[in-house]
Write a protein that holds these residues in place. Structure first.
Motif, PDB file in Angstrom:
ATOM      1  N   ALA A 130       0.827  -1.216  -0.079  1.00  0.00           N
ATOM      2  CA  ALA A 130      -0.237   0.113  -0.018  1.00  0.00           C
ATOM      3  C   ALA A 130       0.772   1.238   0.160  1.00  0.00           C
ATOM      4  CB  ALA A 130      -1.035  -0.008   1.314  1.00  0.00           C
ATOM      5  N   GLY A 131       1.886   1.315   0.933  1.00  0.00           N
ATOM      6  CA  GLY A 131       2.726   2.275   0.772  1.00  0.00           C
ATOM      7  C   GLY A 131       3.524   2.610  -0.608  1.00  0.00           C
ATOM      8  N   ARG A 132       3.897   1.593  -1.230  1.00  0.00           N
ATOM      9  CA  ARG A 132       4.354   1.492  -2.672  1.00  0.00           C
ATOM     10  C   ARG A 132       3.460   2.338  -3.607  1.00  0.00           C
ATOM     11  NH1 ARG A 132       6.906  -3.271  -1.153  1.00  0.00           N
ATOM     12  NH2 ARG A 132       5.358  -4.466  -2.115  1.00  0.00           N
ATOM     13  N   ALA A 133       2.242   1.631  -3.360  1.00  0.00           N
ATOM     14  CA  ALA A 133       1.134   2.113  -4.380  1.00  0.00           C
ATOM     15  C   ALA A 133       0.830   3.739  -4.223  1.00  0.00           C
ATOM     16  CB  ALA A 133       0.017   1.370  -4.187  1.00  0.00           C
ATOM     17  N   ALA A 134       0.779   3.945  -2.871  1.00  0.00           N
ATOM     18  CA  ALA A 134       0.350   5.549  -2.696  1.00  0.00           C
ATOM     19  C   ALA A 134       1.558   6.514  -3.043  1.00  0.00           C
ATOM     20  CB  ALA A 134       0.290   5.678  -1.072  1.00  0.00           C
ATOM     21  N   GLY A 135       2.795   5.924  -2.825  1.00  0.00           N
ATOM     22  CA  GLY A 135       3.985   6.831  -3.404  1.00  0.00           C
ATOM     23  C   GLY A 135       3.796   7.014  -4.728  1.00  0.00           C
ATOM     24  N   HIS A 136       3.527   5.755  -5.744  1.00  0.00           N
ATOM     25  CA  HIS A 136       3.605   5.802  -7.084  1.00  0.00           C
ATOM     26  C   HIS A 136       2.530   6.679  -7.463  1.00  0.00           C
ATOM     27  CE1 HIS A 136       3.610   4.440 -10.931  1.00  0.00           C
ATOM     28  NE2 HIS A 136       2.329   4.013 -11.077  1.00  0.00           N
ATOM     29  N   ARG A 137       1.347   6.616  -6.933  1.00  0.00           N
ATOM     30  CA  ARG A 137       0.229   7.614  -7.150  1.00  0.00           C
ATOM     31  C   ARG A 137       0.358   8.964  -7.076  1.00  0.00           C
ATOM     32  NH1 ARG A 137      -5.840   7.415  -5.824  1.00  0.00           N
ATOM     33  NH2 ARG A 137      -6.307   9.672  -5.315  1.00  0.00           N
ATOM     34  N   ALA A 138       1.205   9.369  -5.845  1.00  0.00           N
ATOM     35  CA  ALA A 138       1.472  10.908  -5.881  1.00  0.00           C
ATOM     36  C   ALA A 138       2.658  11.474  -7.214  1.00  0.00           C
ATOM     37  CB  ALA A 138       2.224  10.890  -4.655  1.00  0.00           C
ATOM     38  N   HIS A 139       3.447  10.527  -7.498  1.00  0.00           N
ATOM     39  CA  HIS A 139       4.019  10.730  -8.515  1.00  0.00           C
ATOM     40  C   HIS A 139       3.636  10.678  -9.707  1.00  0.00           C
ATOM     41  CE1 HIS A 139       7.877  11.131  -6.213  1.00  0.00           C
ATOM     42  NE2 HIS A 139       7.740   9.840  -5.707  1.00  0.00           N
ATOM     43  N   ARG A 140       2.464  10.036  -9.944  1.00  0.00           N
ATOM     44  CA  ARG A 140       1.926   9.742 -11.330  1.00  0.00           C
ATOM     45  C   ARG A 140       0.693  10.939 -11.450  1.00  0.00           C
ATOM     46  NH1 ARG A 140      -1.943   4.856 -13.358  1.00  0.00           N
ATOM     47  NH2 ARG A 140      -2.330   5.690 -15.435  1.00  0.00           N
ATOM     48  N   PHE A 141       0.023  11.165 -10.524  1.00  0.00           N
ATOM     49  CA  PHE A 141      -1.121  12.103 -10.675  1.00  0.00           C
ATOM     50  C   PHE A 141      -0.868  13.597  -9.712  1.00  0.00           C
ATOM     51  CE2 PHE A 141      -3.052   7.769 -10.758  1.00  0.00           C
ATOM     52  CZ  PHE A 141      -3.510   7.686 -11.818  1.00  0.00           C
ATOM     53  N   GLY A 142       0.237  13.703  -9.124  1.00  0.00           N
ATOM     54  CA  GLY A 142       0.444  14.831  -8.256  1.00  0.00           C
ATOM     55  C   GLY A 142      -0.173  14.286  -7.019  1.00  0.00           C
ATOM     56  N   TRP A 143       0.301  15.447  -5.813  1.00  0.00           N
ATOM     57  CA  TRP A 143      -0.297  14.866  -4.533  1.00  0.00           C
ATOM     58  C   TRP A 143      -1.763  15.160  -4.507  1.00  0.00           C
ATOM     59  CZ3 TRP A 143       3.721  17.728  -0.554  1.00  0.00           C
ATOM     60  CH2 TRP A 143       4.852  17.486  -0.877  1.00  0.00           C
ATOM     61  N   ALA A 144      -2.565  15.964  -4.869  1.00  0.00           N
ATOM     62  CA  ALA A 144      -3.895  16.065  -4.656  1.00  0.00           C
ATOM     63  C   ALA A 144      -4.828  15.583  -5.987  1.00  0.00           C
ATOM     64  CB  ALA A 144      -4.197  17.628  -4.533  1.00  0.00           C
ATOM     65  N   GLY A 145      -4.137  14.690  -6.622  1.00  0.00           N
ATOM     66  CA  GLY A 145      -4.831  14.100  -7.974  1.00  0.00           C
ATOM     67  C   GLY A 145      -5.053  12.730  -7.684  1.00  0.00           C
ATOM     68  N   GLY A 146      -5.668  12.203  -8.847  1.00  0.00           N
ATOM     69  CA  GLY A 146      -5.735  10.766  -9.083  1.00  0.00           C
ATOM     70  C   GLY A 146      -7.480  10.278  -8.712  1.00  0.00           C
ATOM     71  N   PRO A 147      -7.583   9.110  -8.835  1.00  0.00           N
ATOM     72  CA  PRO A 147      -8.980   8.772  -8.555  1.00  0.00           C
ATOM     73  C   PRO A 147      -9.223   9.043  -7.026  1.00  0.00           C
ATOM     74  CG  PRO A 147      -7.602   6.962  -9.620  1.00  0.00           C
ATOM     75  CD  PRO A 147      -6.603   8.165  -9.247  1.00  0.00           C
ATOM     76  N   PRO A 148     -10.564   9.073  -6.917  1.00  0.00           N
ATOM     77  CA  PRO A 148     -11.216   9.139  -5.538  1.00  0.00           C
ATOM     78  C   PRO A 148     -10.635   8.251  -4.514  1.00  0.00           C
ATOM     79  CG  PRO A 148     -12.948   9.469  -7.142  1.00  0.00           C
ATOM     80  CD  PRO A 148     -11.790   8.819  -7.880  1.00  0.00           C
ATOM     81  N   LEU A 149     -10.394   8.732  -3.276  1.00  0.00           N
ATOM     82  CA  LEU A 149     -10.154   7.766  -2.424  1.00  0.00           C
ATOM     83  C   LEU A 149     -11.259   7.741  -1.242  1.00  0.00           C
ATOM     84  CD1 LEU A 149      -6.246   9.063  -1.561  1.00  0.00           C
ATOM     85  CD2 LEU A 149      -7.154   6.750  -2.478  1.00  0.00           C
ATOM     86  N   PRO A 150     -11.247   6.666  -0.338  1.00  0.00           N
ATOM     87  CA  PRO A 150     -12.411   6.731   0.606  1.00  0.00           C
ATOM     88  C   PRO A 150     -12.554   8.084   1.541  1.00  0.00           C
ATOM     89  CG  PRO A 150     -11.099   4.612   0.579  1.00  0.00           C
ATOM     90  CD  PRO A 150     -10.469   5.541  -0.192  1.00  0.00           C
ATOM     91  N   ALA A 151     -13.583   8.640   1.698  1.00  0.00           N
ATOM     92  CA  ALA A 151     -14.072   9.699   2.439  1.00  0.00           C
ATOM     93  C   ALA A 151     -14.141   9.221   3.777  1.00  0.00           C
ATOM     94  CB  ALA A 151     -15.344  10.335   2.024  1.00  0.00           C
ATOM     95  N   PRO A 152     -13.695  10.247   4.932  1.00  0.00           N
ATOM     96  CA  PRO A 152     -13.911  10.155   6.299  1.00  0.00           C
ATOM     97  C   PRO A 152     -15.003   9.024   6.736  1.00  0.00           C
ATOM     98  CG  PRO A 152     -13.008  12.317   5.861  1.00  0.00           C
ATOM     99  CD  PRO A 152     -13.440  11.709   4.577  1.00  0.00           C
ATOM    100  N   ALA A 153     -16.139   9.627   6.116  1.00  0.00           N
ATOM    101  CA  ALA A 153     -17.457   8.767   6.716  1.00  0.00           C
ATOM    102  C   ALA A 153     -17.692   7.612   5.780  1.00  0.00           C
ATOM    103  CB  ALA A 153     -18.639   9.924   6.408  1.00  0.00           C
ATOM    104  N   THR A 154     -16.805   7.120   5.023  1.00  0.00           N
ATOM    105  CA  THR A 154     -17.187   5.967   4.293  1.00  0.00           C
ATOM    106  C   THR A 154     -17.832   4.755   5.061  1.00  0.00           C
ATOM    107  OG1 THR A 154     -15.395   6.543   2.529  1.00  0.00           O
ATOM    108  CG2 THR A 154     -16.237   4.304   2.765  1.00  0.00           C
TER     109      THR A 154
END
Length: 249
Positions: free
Chosen positions: A86-110
Motif C-alpha cells: 500500500a505504501g509503494r502504491a500510494a507513493g507511485h500515485r503521488a508521483h503519477r497524478f500529483g499530490w492532490a490528484g488521482g482517482p477518488p479515495l475513501p472519504a472519512p465517513a465511508t
C-alpha cells in the motif's frame, strides 16, 4: 492559515498508523512514511519548494519536506510504511497524478466512523489487486511473530538470533517473513517497538517508561524514531488522541 488542532482517535498496526478527527496544521518536516489524507473540506499542503497542493485528498510521498497549511475539522490521515504494498502504491500515485490528484479515495465517513474498516478500504483502493488471500504462514514465521513482542521489549533484536530460535537460516527467515507478513523483518521490529510505546503512552506512562518498555534506549531515541517515521514526537497527540492498539502478532 487555519488553526485546527489535532484531536480524535488513532490506531497503529504493523506498517500503518491512522488518525481520524480534526487535522491540524504543522511546521515544515519530512518523514519516511507515505502520508495519505482525505477530508470533508479542502486541505492545503505546501511542499519544500513552496508549491501548494490543495484538495480533499492529498498524498505526500516519503522523505519529502512539507507542511500542512490548512487543516480540516473532520478528516483521516493514514501513514503507510513505504516498504508495504500500500505504501509503494500510494507513493507511485503521488508521483503519477500529483499530490492532490488521482482517482477518488475513501472519504472519512465511508464506514461510519470505524477507523479500522476505513483503513482496510483505503488499502483496497490503493492496491485493488490485493484481494487474493495470502498463503498460509510457515510455522517458523508464526513462531517468530509470537516471540517478537517479548524480544523487542528486552532490547536489540538480531535476525540471526530470531532465526536460530525458530529453526531457520537467517536468509530463509528473512525471505519468508517479508513474503508472508508483507513487511521486512527489521521494519516489523521497528513498528512493534512503536506499537508497544504507543500502548504505554496511551495507558498514561511517561515517555521514558514507554521507551524502556518498548526496548528503546531512552525517550530521546523514541522521539527521534517517531519524528523519522511520522514527523511528530510521541507526545504530540497523546493528550488529545484516543489510541487503538493491537498487540503484534
Amino acid at each position: 492559515m487555519t488553526d485546527t488542532r489535532w484531536r480524535g482517535g488513532a490506531l497503529i498496526r504493523p506498517g500503518i498508523l491512522a488518525f481520524a478527527g480534526s487535522i491540524g496544521t504543522t511546521t515544515s518536516h519530512s518523514h519516511h512514511a507515505v502520508q495519505v489524507m482525505t477530508a470533508d473540506t479542502p486541505l492545503t499542503v505546501a511542499d519544500g519548494s513552496g508549491a501548494r497542493h490543495c484538495g480533499t485528498q492529498v498524498v505526500v510521498p516519503p522523505d519529502t519536506a512539507h507542511h500542512i497549511e490548512t487543516g480540516a475539522a473532520h478528516g483521516v490521515v493514514v501513514f503507510l510504511d513505504p516498504d508495504t504494498a500500500a505504501g509503494r502504491a500510494a507513493g507511485h500515485r503521488a508521483h503519477r497524478f500529483g499530490w492532490a490528484g488521482g482517482p477518488p479515495l475513501p472519504a472519512p465517513a465511508t464506514v461510519d466512523g470505524d477507523l479500522g474498516a476505513l483503513v482496510a478500504v483505503m488499502v483496497g483502493a490503493l492496491v485493488p489487486d490485493s484481494a487474493p488471500a495470502p498463503p498460509a504462514r510457515h510455522p517458523s514465521v508464526t513462531a517468530a511473530l509470537a516471540l517478537l513482542p517479548a524480544l523487542v521489549a528486552d532490547g536489540p533484536v538480531t535476525t540471526t538470533d530470531l532465526a536460530a530460535r525458530v529453526g531457520l537460516s537467517t536468509s530463509r527467515l528473512t525471505h519468508l517473513f517479508g513474503a508472508q507478513v508483507g513487511l521486512p523483518l527489521r521494519r516489523y521490529v521497528l513498528w512493534t517497538r512503536l506499537m508497544i510505546a504507543v500502548t504505554e503512552v496511551g495507558a498514561g506512562r511517561d515517555l521514558t517508561t514507554a521507551a524502556h518498555a518498548a526496548g528503546f534506549a531512552d525517550s530521546a531515541h523514541l522521539t527521534r524514531t517517531c519524528r523519522n517515521i511520522f514527523g511528530l514526537p510521541p507526545s504530540a497527540l497523546s493528550r488529545t488522541v484516543t489510541w487503538d492498539t493491537d498487540p503484534p502478532r
